[in-house]
Design an enzyme around this catalytic site. Structure first.
Site, PDB file in Angstrom:
ATOM      1  N   ARG A  92      -6.507  -8.539   9.733  1.00 20.12           N
ATOM      2  CA  ARG A  92      -6.369  -7.154  10.249  1.00 20.12           C
ATOM      3  C   ARG A  92      -6.066  -6.768  11.602  1.00 20.12           C
ATOM      4  NH1 ARG A  92      -4.213  -2.961   7.872  1.00 20.12           N
ATOM      5  NH2 ARG A  92      -4.897  -0.896   8.652  1.00 20.12           N
ATOM      6  N   CYS A 116      -8.569  -7.085   4.482  1.00 22.97           N
ATOM      7  CA  CYS A 116      -9.199  -7.063   3.153  1.00 22.97           C
ATOM      8  C   CYS A 116      -8.476  -5.767   2.451  1.00 22.97           C
ATOM      9  CB  CYS A 116     -10.615  -6.696   3.556  1.00 22.97           C
ATOM     10  SG  CYS A 116     -11.690  -7.991   3.755  1.00 22.97           S
ATOM     11  N   ARG A 121      -5.281   1.808   4.262  1.00 26.99           N
ATOM     12  CA  ARG A 121      -5.401   1.395   5.702  1.00 26.99           C
ATOM     13  C   ARG A 121      -4.049   1.451   6.636  1.00 26.99           C
ATOM     14  NH1 ARG A 121      -9.075  -3.869   6.136  1.00 26.99           N
ATOM     15  NH2 ARG A 121      -9.896  -2.816   7.977  1.00 26.99           N
ATOM     16  N   PRO A 122      -3.559   2.889   6.846  1.00 25.49           N
ATOM     17  CA  PRO A 122      -2.595   3.014   7.418  1.00 25.49           C
ATOM     18  C   PRO A 122      -2.700   2.619   8.906  1.00 25.49           C
ATOM     19  CG  PRO A 122      -3.533   5.095   6.895  1.00 25.49           C
ATOM     20  CD  PRO A 122      -4.189   3.914   6.013  1.00 25.49           C
ATOM     21  N   ILE A 123      -1.689   2.536   9.746  1.00 22.54           N
ATOM     22  CA  ILE A 123      -1.745   2.421  11.066  1.00 22.54           C
ATOM     23  C   ILE A 123      -1.257   3.726  12.008  1.00 22.54           C
ATOM     24  CG2 ILE A 123      -2.266  -0.104  11.379  1.00 22.54           C
ATOM     25  CD1 ILE A 123       0.644  -0.298  12.315  1.00 22.54           C
ATOM     26  N   ASP A 304     -19.044  -1.012   6.299  1.00 22.08           N
ATOM     27  CA  ASP A 304     -19.365  -2.432   6.077  1.00 22.08           C
ATOM     28  C   ASP A 304     -20.672  -3.201   5.464  1.00 22.08           C
ATOM     29  OD1 ASP A 304     -16.875  -2.756   7.370  1.00 22.08           O
ATOM     30  OD2 ASP A 304     -17.612  -3.133   9.320  1.00 22.08           O
ATOM     31  N   ILE A 326     -15.070   6.175   4.046  1.00 21.96           N
ATOM     32  CA  ILE A 326     -14.080   5.691   4.882  1.00 21.96           C
ATOM     33  C   ILE A 326     -12.942   5.033   4.104  1.00 21.96           C
ATOM     34  CG2 ILE A 326     -13.929   4.260   6.835  1.00 21.96           C
ATOM     35  CD1 ILE A 326     -16.054   6.318   7.386  1.00 21.96           C
TER      36      ILE A 326
HETATM   37  N1  EPU Z   1      -7.151   5.241   9.415  1.00 21.59           N
HETATM   38  C1  EPU Z   1      -5.813   5.973   9.123  1.00 21.59           C
HETATM   39  N2  EPU Z   1      -4.753   5.832  10.035  1.00 21.59           N
HETATM   40  C2  EPU Z   1      -5.005   4.914  11.093  1.00 21.59           C
HETATM   41  C3  EPU Z   1      -6.299   4.158  11.196  1.00 21.59           C
HETATM   42  C4  EPU Z   1      -7.002   4.326  10.217  1.00 21.59           C
HETATM   43  O1  EPU Z   1      -5.766   6.766   8.314  1.00 21.59           O
HETATM   44  O2  EPU Z   1      -3.937   4.798  11.820  1.00 21.59           O
HETATM   45  C5  EPU Z   1      -8.182   5.404   8.406  1.00 21.59           C
HETATM   46  C6  EPU Z   1      -8.254   4.100   7.381  1.00 21.59           C
HETATM   47  O3  EPU Z   1      -7.132   4.397   6.327  1.00 21.59           O
HETATM   48  C7  EPU Z   1      -9.536   4.271   7.022  1.00 21.59           C
HETATM   49  C8  EPU Z   1     -10.322   4.763   8.164  1.00 21.59           C
HETATM   50  O4  EPU Z   1      -9.424   5.394   8.983  1.00 21.59           O
HETATM   51  O5  EPU Z   1      -9.985   5.244   5.899  1.00 21.59           O
HETATM   52  C9  EPU Z   1     -10.986   3.757   9.317  1.00 21.59           C
HETATM   53  O6  EPU Z   1     -10.017   2.938   9.724  1.00 21.59           O
HETATM   54  P1  EPU Z   1     -10.421   2.410  11.208  1.00 21.59           P
HETATM   55  O7  EPU Z   1      -9.344   2.389  11.881  1.00 21.59           O
HETATM   56  O8  EPU Z   1     -11.906   2.786  11.642  1.00 21.59           O
HETATM   57  O9  EPU Z   1     -10.820   0.805  10.647  1.00 21.59           O
HETATM   58  P2  EPU Z   1     -10.129  -0.445  11.149  1.00 21.59           P
HETATM   59  O10 EPU Z   1     -10.039  -0.389  12.550  1.00 21.59           O
HETATM   60  O11 EPU Z   1      -8.886  -0.774  10.247  1.00 21.59           O
HETATM   61  C10 EPU Z   1     -12.324  -1.617  11.542  1.00 21.59           C
HETATM   62  C11 EPU Z   1     -13.059  -2.901  10.988  1.00 21.59           C
HETATM   63  C12 EPU Z   1     -13.411  -2.520   9.750  1.00 21.59           C
HETATM   64  C13 EPU Z   1     -14.504  -1.417   9.592  1.00 21.59           C
HETATM   65  C14 EPU Z   1     -13.857  -0.304   9.982  1.00 21.59           C
HETATM   66  C15 EPU Z   1     -14.877   0.934  10.108  1.00 21.59           C
HETATM   67  C16 EPU Z   1     -11.975  -4.545  12.567  1.00 21.59           C
HETATM   68  C17 EPU Z   1     -10.682  -5.722  12.626  1.00 21.59           C
HETATM   69  N3  EPU Z   1     -12.123  -3.957  11.291  1.00 21.59           N
HETATM   70  O12 EPU Z   1     -11.344  -1.575  10.599  1.00 21.59           O
HETATM   71  O13 EPU Z   1     -14.140  -3.999   9.451  1.00 21.59           O
HETATM   72  O14 EPU Z   1     -14.649  -1.333   8.146  1.00 21.59           O
HETATM   73  O15 EPU Z   1     -13.275  -0.608  11.401  1.00 21.59           O
HETATM   74  O16 EPU Z   1     -15.772   0.630  10.694  1.00 21.59           O
HETATM   75  O17 EPU Z   1     -12.493  -4.244  13.650  1.00 21.59           O
HETATM   76  C18 EPU Z   1     -14.885  -5.565   7.873  1.00 21.59           C
HETATM   77  O18 EPU Z   1     -15.537  -6.054   8.874  1.00 21.59           O
HETATM   78  O19 EPU Z   1     -15.377  -5.903   6.717  1.00 21.59           O
HETATM   79  C19 EPU Z   1     -14.116  -4.445   8.145  1.00 21.59           C
HETATM   80  C20 EPU Z   1     -13.350  -3.950   7.220  1.00 21.59           C
END
Ligand code: EPU
Length: 417
Positions: A92, A116, A121-123, A304, A326
């Site tokens: 990721r 995962c 998980r959009p960006i 997590d 989440i």
């Molecule tokens: N989301 C959006 N748009 C975005 C970004 C996120 O809608 O542009 C939504 C996602 O769909 C989700 C929520 O926001 O529903 C959480 O996304 P977030 O961006 O916070 O998560 P992430 O950056 O993709 C990181 C960790 C994850 C952890 C989450 C929440 C990393 C590489 N990953 O993910 O870690 O679950 O924050 O704390 O830092 C793990 O370690 O097992 C893991 C999945």
């Protein structure tokens, strides 16, 4: 392919030393390329996610020296070229190269990140932030190009306090002209750790750890020495293991404050915890009662740890509930727990666990990283042998998990299949 064979029923005691945080390290490594000089990062966990990022650095021509848990990164000869799908898809966090390369060169081309499969998980929030800073985004064959003539500070409100978007926008904004304000920023400790690295390099970031982060752009970022914080999710996983089958199990080298949402829930259900300055000693409680947990952004209960906690809740008398807010697909461990003897029903985004149940070893699959952790805990609690396949997911996030578990009395073996 690797499989983990666990023989359950042993009591765990002794000490487990927690490694550097995966979710910090995976952002700090790409962040280091923003410096024009050498950056030293210590306490970097040796897990496949950090190795995959080193492969990307190597591909970009960045010099990386890795000795034990210290990484010295020098991006003086970096070449800003397209990051191909096979590298980006491995994890990721490859998406942090978007913010870092955009911040440094005003242009980045890379394929979509992997990670995962726990939801869509959009960006979009990352991209919205880049656009607010003045970048144009195009996508062709799943490859993004993000570029700008000039990046200019902006006020950015995040619709959701996303960890990834907050960090990526900070990376893109540190060298932008003027001031960027991120509102509704994520407050996770990993954000503070990344902001501290950038500030040590010469950035001007204030407010990390609160919901408003201010970034004043600067031209030059220089050399620094930085330490990865202890992994609160690895620590939480072992604390849960201790509550499931520990007798004075010490989880050492941690920041207990980062685990408050977990420790208060464990105390509520009846676990014995001795919380010190940088450790927690945990023993299995005599009578556990059901609890209700809802996952939230920090400082709420972390998503997590939701999967590891589910296994422990099968020991509780009565009904426990876990609401996952989440991710929409983070219950894939539950059919396997039921196969082992648990009584768990899922309705909408809530899992209802009726206990206590006696778990029995069987063959299960680690569908994602934390599902793997959940199954390891269940297997340690279960009678007999459990064979967990697809453990490459587990090895992405838990440094030396087999050695750590063996050192406290668990019977675990990795086997090739
Ligand atoms: N989301 C959006 N748009 C975005 C970004 C996120 O809608 O542009 C939504 C996602 O769909 C989700 C929520 O926001 O529903 C959480 O996304 P977030 O961006 O916070 O998560 P992430 O950056 O993709 C990181 C960790 C994850 C952890 C989450 C929440 C990393 C590489 N990953 O993910 O870690 O679950 O924050 O704390 O830092 C793990 O370690 O097992 C893991 C999945």
């Amino acid at each position: 392919m690797k499989m983990l064979e666990v023989t359950g029923g042993n009591t765990l005691s002794g000490c487990i030393r927690i490694s550097g945080a995966k979710n910090s390290a995976v952002a700090l490594i790409p962040a280091a390329i923003l410096s024009d000089e050498e950056v030293t990062i210590c306490n970097v966990p040796d897990i496949t996610d950090t190795t995959a990022l080193c492969e990307i650095l190597d591909y970009l021509g960045v010099s990386v020296k890795r000795a034990s848990e210290t990484m010295i990164i020098n991006a003086q000869n970096i070449e800003n070229k397209e990051i191909p799908e096979k590298m980006a898809k491995k994890l990721r966090a490859s998406y942090y190269f978007m913010g870092a390369l955009l911040g440094k060169y005003k242009k980045v081309t890379m394929a979509l990140p992997g990670g995962c499969s726990i939801g869509s998980r959009p960006i979009n929030l990352h991209l919205k932030g880049f656009e607010a800073l003045g970048a144009k985004i195009t996508m062709e064959n799943n490859v993004y190009t993000v570029e700008a003539n000039e990046l200019k500070g902006a006020n950015i409100y995040l619709d959701f306090a996303s960890v990834g978007a907050t960090i990526n926008i900070m990376l893109a904004a540190v060298k932008a002209k003027g001031t960027t304000i991120i509102e509704n920023a994520a407050k996770e400790p990993e954000i503070v750790n990344v902001a501290t690295l950038l500030n040590n390099m010469g950035a001007k970031i204030r407010g990390a750890g609160t919901s408003t982060i201010e970034i004043k752009g600067t031209d030059h970022l220089g050399t620094c020495f930085h330490e990865v914080i202890p992994d609160r999710i690895e620590a939480g996983t072992y604390v849960i293991m201790g509550a499931a089958c520990g007798q004075c199990l010490k989880i050492d080298n941690i920041i207990p404050e980062h685990l408050e949402s977990l420790t208060s829930k464990l105390e509520e259900m009846g676990a014995f915890l001795d919380i010190g300055a940088d450790y927690i000693i945990v023993s299995k409680g005599e009578h556990y009662k059901g609890i209700h947990v809802k996952t939230q952004t920090y400082p709420g209960f972390p998503t997590d740890l939701q999967q590891p906690l589910t296994s422990l809740l099968t020991l509780c008398k009565g009904t426990s509930k876990i609401e996952e807010t989440i991710y929409e697909n983070r219950f894939m461990h539950i059919p396997y727990l039921n196969q082992m003897g648990a009584d768990i029903k899922i309705k909408n985004q809530t899992a209802t666990i009726i206990g206590p149940s006696k778990l029995v070893g069987t063959d299960v699959v680690a569908t994602d990283l934390r599902a793997g952790a959940s199954l390891v805990i269940a297997a340690l609690m279960a009678e007999g042998k459990t064979k967990i396949s697809s453990i490459e997911h587990l090895l992405r996030g838990y440094e030396n998990i087999v050695e750590k578990l063996k050192s406290v009395g668990a019977k675990v073996e990795i086997k090739e299949i």
